[in-house]
Design a protein around this motif. Structure first.
Motif, PDB file in Angstrom:
ATOM      1  N   LEU A   1       0.858  -1.173   0.000  1.00 15.71           N
ATOM      2  CA  LEU A   1       0.000   0.000   0.000  1.00 15.71           C
ATOM      3  C   LEU A   1       0.897   1.226   0.000  1.00 15.71           C
ATOM      4  CD1 LEU A   1      -2.572  -1.095   2.727  1.00 15.71           C
ATOM      5  CD2 LEU A   1      -2.724  -1.386   0.262  1.00 15.71           C
ATOM      6  N   CYS A   2       0.833   2.016  -1.053  1.00  9.49           N
ATOM      7  CA  CYS A   2       1.707   3.177  -1.180  1.00  9.49           C
ATOM      8  C   CYS A   2       0.903   4.444  -0.960  1.00  9.49           C
ATOM      9  CB  CYS A   2       2.350   3.223  -2.565  1.00  9.49           C
ATOM     10  SG  CYS A   2       3.280   1.726  -2.970  1.00  9.49           S
ATOM     11  N   LEU A   3       1.431   5.351  -0.181  1.00 10.73           N
ATOM     12  CA  LEU A   3       0.771   6.616   0.091  1.00 10.73           C
ATOM     13  C   LEU A   3       1.736   7.740  -0.243  1.00 10.73           C
ATOM     14  CD1 LEU A   3      -1.632   8.174   1.251  1.00 10.73           C
ATOM     15  CD2 LEU A   3      -0.583   7.966   3.510  1.00 10.73           C
ATOM     16  N   LEU A   4       1.399   8.523  -1.264  1.00 12.51           N
ATOM     17  CA  LEU A   4       2.235   9.636  -1.686  1.00 12.51           C
ATOM     18  C   LEU A   4       1.480  10.927  -1.423  1.00 12.51           C
ATOM     19  CD1 LEU A   4       3.497   8.237  -5.114  1.00 12.51           C
ATOM     20  CD2 LEU A   4       4.596   8.077  -2.884  1.00 12.51           C
ATOM     21  N   LEU A   5       2.067  11.818  -0.647  1.00 13.71           N
ATOM     22  CA  LEU A   5       1.425  13.076  -0.308  1.00 13.71           C
ATOM     23  C   LEU A   5       2.265  14.240  -0.811  1.00 13.71           C
ATOM     24  CD1 LEU A   5       0.395  12.427   3.405  1.00 13.71           C
ATOM     25  CD2 LEU A   5      -1.054  12.301   1.392  1.00 13.71           C
TER      26      LEU A   5
ATOM     27  N   ASN B   1      21.850  -3.997   4.053  1.00 14.99           N
ATOM     28  CA  ASN B   1      22.434  -2.918   3.243  1.00 14.99           C
ATOM     29  C   ASN B   1      21.512  -1.696   3.215  1.00 14.99           C
ATOM     30  OD1 ASN B   1      24.672  -4.579   2.535  1.00 14.99           O
ATOM     31  ND2 ASN B   1      23.407  -5.567   0.950  1.00 14.99           N
ATOM     32  N   ASN B   2      20.944  -1.385   4.395  1.00 13.13           N
ATOM     33  CA  ASN B   2      20.076  -0.214   4.555  1.00 13.13           C
ATOM     34  C   ASN B   2      18.831  -0.276   3.679  1.00 13.13           C
ATOM     35  OD1 ASN B   2      21.797   1.086   6.458  1.00 13.13           O
ATOM     36  ND2 ASN B   2      23.135   1.718   4.765  1.00 13.13           N
ATOM     37  N   ASN B   3      18.332  -1.474   3.407  1.00  6.49           N
ATOM     38  CA  ASN B   3      17.145  -1.637   2.570  1.00  6.49           C
ATOM     39  C   ASN B   3      16.077  -2.412   3.350  1.00  6.49           C
ATOM     40  OD1 ASN B   3      15.446  -1.679   0.332  1.00  6.49           O
ATOM     41  ND2 ASN B   3      16.264  -3.643  -0.372  1.00  6.49           N
ATOM     42  N   PRO B   4      15.106  -1.710   3.970  1.00 10.75           N
ATOM     43  CA  PRO B   4      14.084  -2.400   4.760  1.00 10.75           C
ATOM     44  C   PRO B   4      13.119  -3.191   3.872  1.00 10.75           C
ATOM     45  CG  PRO B   4      14.255  -0.072   5.362  1.00 10.75           C
ATOM     46  CD  PRO B   4      14.981  -0.245   4.062  1.00 10.75           C
ATOM     47  N   ASP B   5      12.963  -4.470   4.172  1.00 11.67           N
ATOM     48  CA  ASP B   5      12.039  -5.337   3.443  1.00 11.67           C
ATOM     49  C   ASP B   5      11.229  -6.172   4.431  1.00 11.67           C
ATOM     50  OD1 ASP B   5      12.330  -5.019   0.512  1.00 11.67           O
ATOM     51  OD2 ASP B   5      14.435  -5.492   0.920  1.00 11.67           O
ATOM     52  N   ILE B   6      10.201  -6.837   3.897  1.00 13.69           N
ATOM     53  CA  ILE B   6       9.318  -7.664   4.714  1.00 13.69           C
ATOM     54  C   ILE B   6       9.834  -9.099   4.730  1.00 13.69           C
ATOM     55  CG2 ILE B   6       6.943  -8.408   5.109  1.00 13.69           C
ATOM     56  CD1 ILE B   6       7.345  -5.374   5.231  1.00 13.69           C
TER      57      ILE B   6
ATOM     58  N   HIS C   1      13.090  -4.813  -2.692  1.00 13.29           N
ATOM     59  CA  HIS C   1      12.886  -3.598  -3.471  1.00 13.29           C
ATOM     60  C   HIS C   1      13.704  -2.477  -2.851  1.00 13.29           C
ATOM     61  CE1 HIS C   1      10.755  -0.278  -5.476  1.00 13.29           C
ATOM     62  NE2 HIS C   1      10.304  -1.179  -6.325  1.00 13.29           N
ATOM     63  N   ALA C   2      14.111  -1.540  -3.670  1.00 17.58           N
ATOM     64  CA  ALA C   2      14.919  -0.428  -3.178  1.00 17.58           C
ATOM     65  C   ALA C   2      14.122   0.518  -2.287  1.00 17.58           C
ATOM     66  CB  ALA C   2      15.502   0.345  -4.362  1.00 17.58           C
ATOM     67  N   ALA C   3      12.790   0.440  -2.364  1.00 18.41           N
ATOM     68  CA  ALA C   3      11.946   1.310  -1.549  1.00 18.41           C
ATOM     69  C   ALA C   3      11.912   0.827  -0.101  1.00 18.41           C
ATOM     70  CB  ALA C   3      10.532   1.345  -2.121  1.00 18.41           C
ATOM     71  N   ILE C   4      11.336   1.653   0.767  1.00 19.84           N
ATOM     72  CA  ILE C   4      11.160   1.289   2.174  1.00 19.84           C
ATOM     73  C   ILE C   4       9.840   0.536   2.314  1.00 19.84           C
ATOM     74  CG2 ILE C   4      10.838   2.163   4.510  1.00 19.84           C
ATOM     75  CD1 ILE C   4      12.532   4.587   3.709  1.00 19.84           C
ATOM     76  N   ASP C   5       9.904  -0.739   2.668  1.00 20.56           N
ATOM     77  CA  ASP C   5       8.719  -1.559   2.915  1.00 20.56           C
ATOM     78  C   ASP C   5       8.624  -1.808   4.414  1.00 20.56           C
ATOM     79  OD1 ASP C   5       8.402  -1.676   0.176  1.00 20.56           O
ATOM     80  OD2 ASP C   5       9.413  -3.619  -0.016  1.00 20.56           O
TER      81      ASP C   5
ATOM     82  N   ASP D   1       7.064   3.271   0.306  1.00 21.66           N
ATOM     83  CA  ASP D   1       7.177   4.566  -0.370  1.00 21.66           C
ATOM     84  C   ASP D   1       7.504   4.396  -1.850  1.00 21.66           C
ATOM     85  OD1 ASP D   1       9.802   3.722  -0.264  1.00 21.66           O
ATOM     86  OD2 ASP D   1      10.598   5.643   0.462  1.00 21.66           O
ATOM     87  N   ARG D   2       7.374   3.153  -2.360  1.00 17.38           N
ATOM     88  CA  ARG D   2       7.631   2.937  -3.784  1.00 17.38           C
ATOM     89  C   ARG D   2       6.542   3.610  -4.617  1.00 17.38           C
ATOM     90  NH1 ARG D   2       7.185  -3.510  -4.251  1.00 17.38           N
ATOM     91  NH2 ARG D   2       8.303  -3.342  -2.261  1.00 17.38           N
ATOM     92  N   SER D   3       6.873   4.047  -5.796  1.00 12.00           N
ATOM     93  CA  SER D   3       5.899   4.684  -6.675  1.00 12.00           C
ATOM     94  C   SER D   3       5.229   3.630  -7.540  1.00 12.00           C
ATOM     95  CB  SER D   3       6.582   5.727  -7.565  1.00 12.00           C
ATOM     96  OG  SER D   3       7.585   5.106  -8.359  1.00 12.00           O
TER      97      SER D   3
END
Length: 302
Positions: free
Chosen positions: A12-16, A256-261, A277-281, A298-300
């Protein structure tokens, strides 16, 4: 939940916009007003001294659906349901009258009476761990019989207490209590912050995040004692969430500073990486049937 099940992960991505994210947020909640139902909770016969009638009345009052009558206004205290004088209770303004008779230290018979129809609505034998828990269960029973809704008064709270110490030291305690705050007890403590407590479905353990040697770790603490570290590393370990059947734990870990589930099989200890993914999950949550895991990112996308 089967161990060979294929996990479906939904992000679920939320972009504000910047302006919206920094604007002051004001939330107004409104809705239909429901008149609270007047109900009388009589003193429970054989109460061992925990004021069961007060606990039941307090629980029901918290729902906003009931208005317990002041015991000082009770017209009588009948010895049995058969002796109940319905006209007197109607004049006192009660719609319902609840009577209880203890049958031992942790069991009792409870009767729900409808004043307007002058009838007994329900009669139930209930039991629980002790008289206090029995009172909470009785409130849940009354709520269900009159509204069809399941109550939460028999559940427990888990929360973190932060206290100051000498020379600026801090102490953090993981506490559990009854839903009304009573029977508070500490199940874990640390000089490092404790975050994100999450109940196991069976209510016998709490998963949470704490720190050791300045590294985050996910810990499962049994209510009866004993704990184990189930995830740790040099980066983030956070947001634990149990599966509905209690066999798995989803959490966030970063490499490597990449938060994943990630998903942990609590029986075997096998760990699976669900996102890469390179985004923060972050913030995983199971669907009620356990077939899906939702998370924020925060992935697009489109």
């Amino acid at each position: 939940m089967k161990t060979n099940q294929k996990w479906k992960v939904l992000g679920l991505c939320l972009l504000l916009p910047w302006t919206a994210a920094h604007a002051q947020v004001e939330v107004n909640v409104s809705g239909a007003q429901v008149a609270a139902r007047p109900i009388a909770i009589l003193p429970v016969q054989g109460d061992p001294g925990v004021k069961m009638d007060y606990i039941i009345a307090s629980d029901l009052h918290k729902t906003g659906l009931f208005q317990p009558l002041d015991p000082k206004s009770f017209p009588e205290n009948p010895a049995s349901p058969a002796a109940l004088q319905y006209p007197a209770w109607k004049q006192a303004g009660a719609d319902y009258v609840v009577m209880g008779m203890m049958q031992g230290a942790n069991a009792g018979q409870f009767v729900l009476n409808d004043v307007n129809s002058a009838n007994q609505l329900a009669n139930e034998n209930l039991h629980d761990a002790d008289a206090r828990q029995l009172a909470h269960q009785t409130a849940d029973w009354i709520l269900y019989r009159l509204t069809g809704k399941r109550g939460v008064f028999g559940t427990q709270l888990a929360y973190v207490l932060e206290q100051g110490g000498a020379k600026g030291a801090r102490r953090y305690s993981l506490l559990v209590s009854d839903v009304d705050g009573a029977n508070r007890r500490e199940i874990y403590s640390s000089n490092e912050p404790i975050l994100s407590p999450s109940w196991a479905p069976n209510g016998q353990a709490v998963a949470f995040v704490t720190y050791a040697n300045h590294h985050a770790q996910v810990v499962i603490q049994n209510i009866g004692g004993g704990s184990r570290v189930v995830a740790q590393g040099d980066g983030i370990s956070s947001a634990p969430a149990f599966s509905p059947d209690g066999n798995y734990l989803a959490f966030v870990q970063s490499e490597n500073n990449n938060p994943d589930i990630y998903l942990l099989n609590l029986a075997s200890g096998a760990k699976s990486r669900l996102t890469d993914h390179a985004a923060i999950d972050t913030e995983p949550a199971f669907s009620p049937d356990g077939n899906y895991i939702y998370f924020t990112s925060d992935r697009s996308g489109s």
